[in-house]
Motif scaffolding. Structure first.
Motif, PDB file in Angstrom:
ATOM      1  N   GLY A  22       0.800  -1.214   0.000  1.00 51.86           N
ATOM      2  CA  GLY A  22       0.000   0.000   0.000  1.00 51.86           C
ATOM      3  C   GLY A  22       0.837   1.271   0.000  1.00 51.86           C
ATOM      4  O   GLY A  22       2.036   1.262  -0.263  1.00 51.86           O
ATOM      5  N   PHE A  23       0.175   2.382   0.305  1.00 49.65           N
ATOM      6  CA  PHE A  23       0.832   3.694   0.336  1.00 49.65           C
ATOM      7  C   PHE A  23       0.366   4.416   1.597  1.00 49.65           C
ATOM      8  O   PHE A  23      -0.379   3.858   2.414  1.00 49.65           O
ATOM      9  CB  PHE A  23       0.493   4.509  -0.917  1.00 49.65           C
ATOM     10  N   TYR A  24       0.802   5.665   1.774  1.00 45.40           N
ATOM     11  CA  TYR A  24       0.492   6.404   2.999  1.00 45.40           C
ATOM     12  C   TYR A  24      -0.005   7.802   2.646  1.00 45.40           C
ATOM     13  O   TYR A  24       0.654   8.530   1.915  1.00 45.40           O
ATOM     14  CB  TYR A  24       1.727   6.493   3.897  1.00 45.40           C
ATOM     15  N   PRO A  82      -7.297 -13.406   5.594  1.00 45.42           N
ATOM     16  CA  PRO A  82      -7.128 -11.940   5.552  1.00 45.42           C
ATOM     17  C   PRO A  82      -5.927 -11.474   6.372  1.00 45.42           C
ATOM     18  O   PRO A  82      -5.655 -12.001   7.452  1.00 45.42           O
ATOM     19  CB  PRO A  82      -8.443 -11.424   6.154  1.00 45.42           C
ATOM     20  N   THR A  83      -5.201 -10.506   5.839  1.00 45.17           N
ATOM     21  CA  THR A  83      -4.087  -9.903   6.555  1.00 45.17           C
ATOM     22  C   THR A  83      -4.613  -8.813   7.479  1.00 45.17           C
ATOM     23  O   THR A  83      -5.820  -8.552   7.545  1.00 45.17           O
ATOM     24  CB  THR A  83      -3.085  -9.307   5.563  1.00 45.17           C
ATOM     25  N   LYS A  84      -3.704  -8.117   8.177  1.00 49.49           N
ATOM     26  CA  LYS A  84      -4.105  -7.032   9.067  1.00 49.49           C
ATOM     27  C   LYS A  84      -4.814  -5.916   8.306  1.00 49.49           C
ATOM     28  O   LYS A  84      -5.637  -5.190   8.862  1.00 49.49           O
ATOM     29  CB  LYS A  84      -2.887  -6.475   9.798  1.00 49.49           C
ATOM     30  N   SER A  85      -4.473  -5.763   7.029  1.00 44.46           N
ATOM     31  CA  SER A  85      -5.104  -4.721   6.219  1.00 44.46           C
ATOM     32  C   SER A  85      -6.476  -5.131   5.706  1.00 44.46           C
ATOM     33  O   SER A  85      -7.146  -4.355   5.018  1.00 44.46           O
ATOM     34  CB  SER A  85      -4.199  -4.359   5.038  1.00 44.46           C
ATOM     35  N   GLY A  86      -6.901  -6.366   6.003  1.00 47.05           N
ATOM     36  CA  GLY A  86      -8.201  -6.828   5.556  1.00 47.05           C
ATOM     37  C   GLY A  86      -8.203  -7.432   4.164  1.00 47.05           C
ATOM     38  O   GLY A  86      -9.270  -7.735   3.624  1.00 47.05           O
ATOM     39  N   PHE A 123      -6.663  -9.005  -2.800  1.00 40.00           N
ATOM     40  CA  PHE A 123      -8.031  -8.567  -3.030  1.00 40.00           C
ATOM     41  C   PHE A 123      -8.725  -8.461  -1.679  1.00 40.00           C
ATOM     42  O   PHE A 123      -8.317  -9.116  -0.711  1.00 40.00           O
ATOM     43  CB  PHE A 123      -8.793  -9.565  -3.917  1.00 40.00           C
ATOM     44  N   PRO A 124      -9.794  -7.656  -1.591  1.00 40.64           N
ATOM     45  CA  PRO A 124     -10.547  -7.621  -0.341  1.00 40.64           C
ATOM     46  C   PRO A 124     -11.135  -8.992  -0.021  1.00 40.64           C
ATOM     47  O   PRO A 124     -11.312  -9.829  -0.906  1.00 40.64           O
ATOM     48  CB  PRO A 124     -11.660  -6.599  -0.627  1.00 40.64           C
ATOM     49  N   THR A 125     -11.432  -9.212   1.250  1.00 38.72           N
ATOM     50  CA  THR A 125     -12.044 -10.468   1.676  1.00 38.72           C
ATOM     51  C   THR A 125     -13.356 -10.667   0.934  1.00 38.72           C
ATOM     52  O   THR A 125     -14.215  -9.786   0.896  1.00 38.72           O
ATOM     53  CB  THR A 125     -12.298 -10.438   3.186  1.00 38.72           C
ATOM     54  N   GLU A 126     -13.515 -11.824   0.332  1.00 35.57           N
ATOM     55  CA  GLU A 126     -14.713 -12.119  -0.453  1.00 35.57           C
ATOM     56  C   GLU A 126     -15.475 -13.282   0.199  1.00 35.57           C
ATOM     57  O   GLU A 126     -14.878 -14.266   0.627  1.00 35.57           O
ATOM     58  CB  GLU A 126     -14.331 -12.497  -1.891  1.00 35.57           C
ATOM     59  N   PRO A 136      -0.878   1.493   6.157  1.00 35.33           N
ATOM     60  CA  PRO A 136      -0.960   1.512   4.696  1.00 35.33           C
ATOM     61  C   PRO A 136      -2.387   1.680   4.200  1.00 35.33           C
ATOM     62  O   PRO A 136      -3.343   1.205   4.822  1.00 35.33           O
ATOM     63  CB  PRO A 136      -0.380   0.152   4.297  1.00 35.33           C
ATOM     64  N   ALA A 137      -2.527   2.353   3.074  1.00 44.65           N
ATOM     65  CA  ALA A 137      -3.826   2.605   2.466  1.00 44.65           C
ATOM     66  C   ALA A 137      -3.838   2.043   1.041  1.00 44.65           C
ATOM     67  O   ALA A 137      -2.788   1.768   0.454  1.00 44.65           O
ATOM     68  CB  ALA A 137      -4.115   4.110   2.445  1.00 44.65           C
ATOM     69  N   TYR A 138      -5.056   1.888   0.493  1.00 52.83           N
ATOM     70  CA  TYR A 138      -5.237   1.430  -0.874  1.00 52.83           C
ATOM     71  C   TYR A 138      -6.378   2.230  -1.487  1.00 52.83           C
ATOM     72  O   TYR A 138      -7.260   2.733  -0.791  1.00 52.83           O
ATOM     73  CB  TYR A 138      -5.584  -0.063  -0.930  1.00 52.83           C
TER      74      TYR A 138
END
Length: 452
Positions: free
Chosen positions: A304-306, A379-383, A353-356, A319-321
């Protein structure tokens, strides 16, 4: 430049992915050109070399000059008074904040007997030295705006006005250098942040750990880049104590953050073969540190980015997406330049990818090699869930650009994570399903240098 694996002649159009994002400061909102948030590593049985610290306590495996991609470059627009800029929570008035940067710049240069017409090296070093323990830094107060964490500042204005941790100091230096017409950026390196300034066509690391009294033997302005200093700290013994040399070798490769004409900007580059030349076009030798298995980083975006962040109590500092619809039949692509393939064991690719709630069906193509993708991690910490796979070397082409194409074969639209681009030219990554057969990823690699 050859375009290797994936060289068919089907018809389709590739298009940019442009996503609106505002971060934590709504006045900074804009449309961002984006790339897929994928990670790509080249797999090897062993690194090229293992570097050892002077005291023998630290070793770091390194790859040298592998798969250097020379297609890209980075622009460093200068911040102007009229442009939207990140604002501090302490001041918040953009006109006053502009004056603060100019006032600090003029004071430091005047006290050193310098003007803006002096040599860039003298100016860059003068500004760096203001963060030393015995210089202006010692007289700065702590910030009253954040009483629970008065030094955990990341805004450049607050980093100029008050004592701060490394991030605030690095951003403050970048704003000062920018005000003198010098290109500058900041670099995250584990739990630390430094700056780099471009002087006479070469990048120079600017350290701020010298603000600590116990680091009086550490210089602020270095004669070489962050990459060179942290790969070969023994060459700069006159600039640091022995224990600092060991910590530099231990540091991970950099995570580069850019000002973007706004003092702080979201685009992020994690050091990899795809961006090493764009970051250091003046160099002829690039080294990539390896932690753990001998995997050479080629594209690193899955982290991701910040967003620019003016306060210590923002909703999130992680981190953001940015997400974009990935419809049934759509394709995404990513290219990598590969040099010699003699001892390479393949490409390891990670796609998040997001959790599906239901199974996701994807397929990946590289040249004539194709593989379905149906398995995702927890899922990771970022979801995000991640799909990881390996492309065999037999599917790749050396001395060539290789294209990885992902197709959504699900019956529903997915949300694909992206991050804002930091390099030019921009290669359009998305092919919409229009009912006709898509052509290969390398076709119509149209680029755009336009700002969005």
């Amino acid at each position: 430049m050859e375009t290797g694996a994936g060289n068919e002649s089907d018809m389709s159009n590739w298009q940019p992915v442009i996503i609106h994002g505002s971060g934590y400061q709504p006045h900074m909102a804009r449309d961002w050109r984006c790339d897929p948030a994928w990670d790509i590593y080249a797999l090897y049985s062993k690194p090229d070399e293992t570097l050892v610290s002077r005291d023998g306590s630290v070793t770091r495996a390194v790859f040298w000059n592998r798969h250097i991609d020379r297609r890209f470059y980075i622009q460093y627009p200068r911040t102007t008074r009229e442009a939207p800029r990140t604002r501090s929570r302490t001041i918040g008035d953009p006109d006053r904040e502009w004056q603060i940067v100019q006032e600090h710049r003029d004071r430091y240069l005047t006290d050193a007997g310098l003007t803006l017409d002096c040599s860039p090296k003298a100016i860059a070093k003068c500004l760096a030295d203001t963060f030393k323990a015995d210089s202006y830094f010692k007289d700065k107060p702590t910030c009253p705006t954040f009483p629970d964490a008065p030094r955990q500042l990341i805004n450049p204005i607050e980093g100029l006005l008050y004592k701060s941790f490394c991030v605030g100091c690095a951003h403050a230096y970048a704003a000062l250098a920018d005000a003198c017409g010098l290109a500058c950026r900041t670099i995250g390196c584990g739990s630390h942040r430094v700056a780099e300034v471009l002087v006479d066509g070469r990048w120079h690391m600017v350290e701020n750990s010298c603000r600590h009294e116990h680091n009086r033997g550490l210089e602020a302005y270095f004669p070489a880049s962050f990459m060179d200093v942290t790969l070969h700290p023994e060459l700069f013994a006159d600039y640091m104590p022995a224990d600092k040399a060991t910590s530099y070798l231990k540091m991970a490769s950099g995570q580069y953050h850019f000002m973007g004409g706004t003092w702080q900007s979201p685009p992020t580059l994690r050091f990899a073969t795809s961006n090493a030349y764009a970051l250091y076009p003046e160099l002829e030798h690039w080294g990539f540190k390896v932690l753990g298995a001998p995997r050479l980083p080629m594209v690193l975006r899955a982290g991701g980015f910040y967003w620019e962040n003016a306060t210590t109590d923002s909703p999130s500092s992680g981190p953001a997406y940015l997400f974009h619809p990935f419809h049934p039949g759509d394709q995404l692509r990513q290219s990598v330049w590969l040099d010699k393939l003699d001892d390479m064991q393949g490409l390891e690719i990670t796609i998040p990818f997001p959790t599906e709630p239901t199974p996701v069906k994807l397929s990946v193509e590289v040249g004539n090699w194709r593989q379905p993708l149906t398995e995702f991690s927890e899922p990771t910490k970022s979801g995000l869930r991640r799909c990881q796979f390996t492309v065999p070397t037999t599917a790749l082409t050396g001395k060539s650009v290789n294209w990885i194409t992902l197709t959504n074969e699900s019956q529903r639209t997915l949300q694909s994570p992206f991050i804002p681009v930091a390099m030019e030219p921009y290669i359009e990554p998305l092919c919409r399903n229009t009912g006709s057969k898509p052509r290969s990823a390398h076709q119509r690699t149209a680029v755009s240098n336009r700002s969005v």
